[in-house]
Write an enzyme that holds these catalytic residues in place. Structure first.
Site, PDB file in Angstrom:
ATOM      1  N   HIS A   1     -17.785   2.757 -13.744  1.00 42.22           N
ATOM      2  CA  HIS A   1     -17.169   3.027 -12.163  1.00 42.22           C
ATOM      3  C   HIS A   1     -16.880   1.780 -11.386  1.00 42.22           C
ATOM      4  CE1 HIS A   1     -19.250   7.180 -11.988  1.00 42.22           C
ATOM      5  NE2 HIS A   1     -18.353   7.027 -13.055  1.00 42.22           N
TER       6      HIS A   1
ATOM      7  N   ASP B   1     -21.268   4.662 -15.560  1.00 47.14           N
ATOM      8  CA  ASP B   1     -21.408   4.503 -13.768  1.00 47.14           C
ATOM      9  C   ASP B   1     -21.231   3.054 -13.806  1.00 47.14           C
ATOM     10  OD1 ASP B   1     -22.231   4.940 -11.302  1.00 47.14           O
ATOM     11  OD2 ASP B   1     -23.195   6.483 -11.858  1.00 47.14           O
TER      12      ASP B   1
END
Lengths: 294, 535
Positions: B338, B313
């Site tokens: 991310h 993430d």
């Protein structure tokens, strides 16, 4: 969106999506640009003048709106202007008389949706793009977008959205459930994802699953215990129904339109009794269940 | 062409050569990362590098491992877990040191721990494993309910307690050892892992209540993480709320007075196959943010320096739900993940973030089957009207990216479905000396620079020497933004047009000099890719 509303829109959708025509019923009123109102529309919240690209319209006649006149679907793509009402509208957003609007001057990828299931003074748009209606018209406010097929549906208002439900920890809900308070008027208000506080992950989970409510002693508030469910499996056909007859407050009612049970679609649900044939809150034949969160 | 790519830091290609499996042994990149020139960030004041503490003299404060794991058997036995003795030491010792027995015993296993103003020191060669028993983490257990931690299909982000709860003044987690969350391994009593629980909610973007690995509570001051390695957290790795002594009102008396994260390595997953032979990947290790300052409460006056992060993430997510100010992110390297992110919560305000000398390399660790473009992000400033606020005085300087899909994303409609009156307002954001290198990516990198509306545009957004390889008109999106370009090149300048977009100077012609900054990407420790995997 209630099932009957959705069905009516689904029926209308192909008619308006299959060709490049408007979905404008003849309402017997007219809308005209109002220059004085245009100047007012382009004021910033602090009273300063700005070029917000808005145009003021004055409309006469019941149900007449500038964005209704200009809503169209071109090759299935919604197009239209977005209008903010300058005085509160009745439920469903259909004016009963003269009404002023601040509207976008340019077309947007949003079309006014005359059959949206928007209650309590709001009205609907269907949008294709990632931007919310507020990005095109800063005078409007909209609720949480709900994906519906290839469009996202919004319920909006030009003044402010009506009050929704609020979280309340003091209900003694079981572990894993969140307490909620909702106004009893207008009827049928249940907690939605858009009511979650800003520090909570709303995900895309617009609908919470909630218990049959308990009426507060004052009679003005319904108390719910809810949880945000995991994704319902593809084809899942059980929906929450807080009106299942005989389902006591604090338990969870469901209407199922297929062979599945609530336990299939919502794993924490335990439904000790077999389903009973009946009618769902939306008015369709269904198997009704009363279940417990475990 | 090969020489040109080598100058940009691309390896010989295709294909990318297999990366040596050094995970959990040597967490340091074998080559240094560099975005630009070595002294490009020298104007940014940083705190001195932390040091390891003096070894505790009280024998009760040095704990010796009583079980062990090996390269072939990495699941520790949980028959006699160490929760009680570690917690006892944390309750009584200013410094708790975890050491090996000098032989095969190199592991500790524990349930949730709490530390208040003390230092946890994990020695090199030691791994502190999080227990795989969800019953150890039940946050809402009652007389009538066992709680929801570890349950499938429960979208309840508060179902589990955190693994390591940190409180108090000057707490620290240091050492060359490892904390392993075992997020991809089968839970005790179940046939699924923490990550499989989270993946079950992926279709609704739901929030799983898995344990956070390190969770700072409101009131912490002067937190330090130093040299520790984190693997396989069940959810977020580190949630930071920490300020200088005196709290928010103290401002930033010296760089890093609020918190320091220095020389920390986060590699998740640490292997591509779990003990049952199931494939794992960063994409599969969902919600495993690396470091999230501001997630729980205020985070101010922080310095994050010389860290290496690759996860499933956000690498670093500046969470502005309460208030974040004066954060310096300098000399860091990211792998897959991310991105270097702000948001999506910004309603508490983000004022003062400087990122300098950051490399983000999407090629270093394959993200696995099912990966989405979002698994390989670069720089992101994201919010929406349900959680927006002011983001201002932000600088991204000297950032190199390789084969990321979203090179720069500034979005006020991160989730356009969300409603609210918390309008994101972005201003004074500078992108300077940014270079996105394309080596093997088959997806055109995207640049998004969006304000919210004509009434709430993004203002004073600077772009100076920003070069995104393989750009084009369909890969650049902007609206409601006031953009200041130059004096250096902005190679996608011709495509910066959209509703209510102003560009200054209006007829900006991207110059040919200076050249894009030099980019050197390190070889990131990574497991050997399973046969047949796509890079």
């Amino acid at each position: 969106m209630s099932a009957c509303r959705k069905l009516s829109w689904l029926a209308l959708g192909p008619l308006v999506a299959a060709c490049s025509t408007t979905a404008t019923p003849d309402l017997g009123g007219t809308c005209a640009v109002d220059d004085a109102l245009t100047a007012t529309c382009n004021l910033t919240p602090d009273g300063g003048a700005a070029n917000l690209g808005l145009v003021g319209y004055g409309c006469t006649g019941a149900g007449e709106r500038p964005d209704l006149e200009q809503a169209q679907y071109v090759d299935g793509i919604p197009q239209g202007i977005i209008c903010a009402d300058e005085t509160p509208l009745p439920d469903g957003g259909v004016p009963s008389g003269p009404q002023n609007y601040c509207c976008t001057s340019a077309r947007t990828p949003c079309a006014y949706n005359p059959v949206a299931a928007c209650g309590a003074g709001t009205y609907g748009y269907e949008c294709l793009d990632i931007n919310r209606p507020e990005s095109y018209n800063p005078d409007i406010v909209c609720g949480q977008g709900v994906p519906g097929g290839k469009y996202v549906e919004y319920c909006c208002a030009g003044i402010s959205l009506p009050p929704g439900c609020s979280e309340f920890d003091g209900l003694g809900c079981a572990a894993g459930l969140i307490g909620w308070n909702c106004p009893t008027s207008p009827a049928g208000i249940v907690p939605k994802g858009q009511d979650l506080a800003a520090n909570k992950s709303r995900a895309d989970q617009y609908y919470l699953v909630c218990s049959v409510p308990t009426l507060s002693p004052s009679g003005k508030v319904n108390n719910f215990c809810c949880y945000p469910p995991a994704a319902v499996p593809p084809g899942g056909a059980c929906v929450q129904d807080t009106t299942v007859p005989g389902c006591a407050s604090g338990r969870f009612g469901f209407s199922c339109y297929g062979e599945e049970t609530p336990s299939d679609d919502y794993p924490p649900m335990n439904c000790p009794d077999p389903g009973v044939p009946g009618t769902s809150a939306a008015g369709f034949p269904a198997t009704l269940y009363c279940c417990d969160y475990e | 062409m090969a020489a040109l790519l080598a100058g940009f830091g691309c390896q010989s290609q295709p294909p990318i050569p297999a990366l040596p499996y050094t995970c959990a042994v040597n967490a340091d990149p074998s080559t240094p990362s560099l975005a630009g020139a070595p002294d490009d960030c020298s104007d940014i004041a940083l705190p001195p590098e932390p040091t390891l503490p003096t070894p505790p003299t009280d024998p009760a404060c040095t704990l010796t491992a009583q079980t062990g794991t090996t390269a072939d058997n990495w699941i520790p036995d949980e028959t006699n877990i160490d929760t009680m003795r570690i917690q006892t030491a944390l309750n009584t010792c200013p410094v708790v040191r975890l050491v090996t027995d000098g032989g095969a015993n190199n592991a500790f296993v524990s349930g949730p721990l709490t530390m208040n103003g003390v230092t946890l020191w994990i020695d090199q060669g030691v791994t502190l494993y999080e227990s795989r028993d969800p019953n150890n983490y039940q946050a809402n257990k009652t007389a009538t309910s066992p709680g929801d931690c570890g349950k499938v299909g429960i979208n309840d982000s508060s179902a589990c307690t955190s693994f390591l709860t940190v409180m108090g003044t000057s707490p620290a987690i240091v050492g060359d050892g490892i904390i392993d969350g075992q997020g991809g391994e089968r839970l005790i009593g179940h046939d699924y892992s923490w990550w499989q629980l989270s993946s079950a909610l992926q279709t609704i973007d739901g929030s799983i209540g898995n344990p956070t690995m390190i969770d700072l509570k409101t009131g912490v001051t002067s937190f330090v993480m130093y040299r520790i390695t984190l693997h396989n957290s069940a959810k977020f790795h580190v949630k930071i709320t920490s300020t200088p002594p005196g709290g928010m009102a103290a401002g930033c008396p010296s760089p890093g007075a609020g918190f320091i994260v220095w020389g920390v390595t986060i590699l998740t997953p640490s292997r591509w196959l779990n003990h049952d032979g199931l494939l794992m990947s960063p994409h599969f290790s969902r919600n495993t943010d690396g470091i999230d300052p501001g997630e729980t409460s205020f985070a101010t006056c922080g310095a994050m320096v010389n860290n290496t992060i690759s996860t499933g993430d956000d690498h670093i997510a500046i969470k502005g739900g309460h208030g974040v100010s004066d954060i310096r992110v300098v000399h860091n390297h990211f792998g897959s993940g991310h991105g270097m992110s702000i948001g999506s919560e910004t309603y508490g305000g983000v004022d003062g973030l400087t990122v300098c000398d950051l490399t983000i390399d999407a090629d270093s660790r394959p993200v696995g089957e099912g990966a989405s473009p979002g698994d390989m992000n670069g720089i992101r400033v994201k919010s929406d009207s349900s959680r927006g606020g002011t983001v201002t005085n932000v600088q991204f300087r000297n950032v190199c990216m390789r084969d990321v899909n979203n090179a720069i994303l500034m979005s006020t409609a991160y989730n356009p479905l969300f409603s609210g009156m918390k309008i994101p307002q972005f201003s004074n954001i500078l992108f300077q000396n940014i270079h996105d290198v394309n080596c093997i990516n088959t997806v055109q990198p995207v640049v998004t620079l969006n304000g919210f509306s004509a009434l709430y545009p993004a203002t004073n957004i600077g772009l100076d020497n920003v070069v995104v390889d393989w750009t084009g008109p369909l890969a650049v999106s902007t609206e409601f933004a006031q953009l200041d370009l130059g004096p250096g090149p902005v190679n996608f300048a011709p495509y910066l047009a959209g509703p209510d977009v102003s560009v200054s100077p209006p007829n900006f012609q991207s110059p040919s000099s200076p050249a894009p900054i030099n980019c050197t990407f390190p070889v990131l420790p990574a497991p050997v890719v399973p046969p047949g995997w796509k890079n």
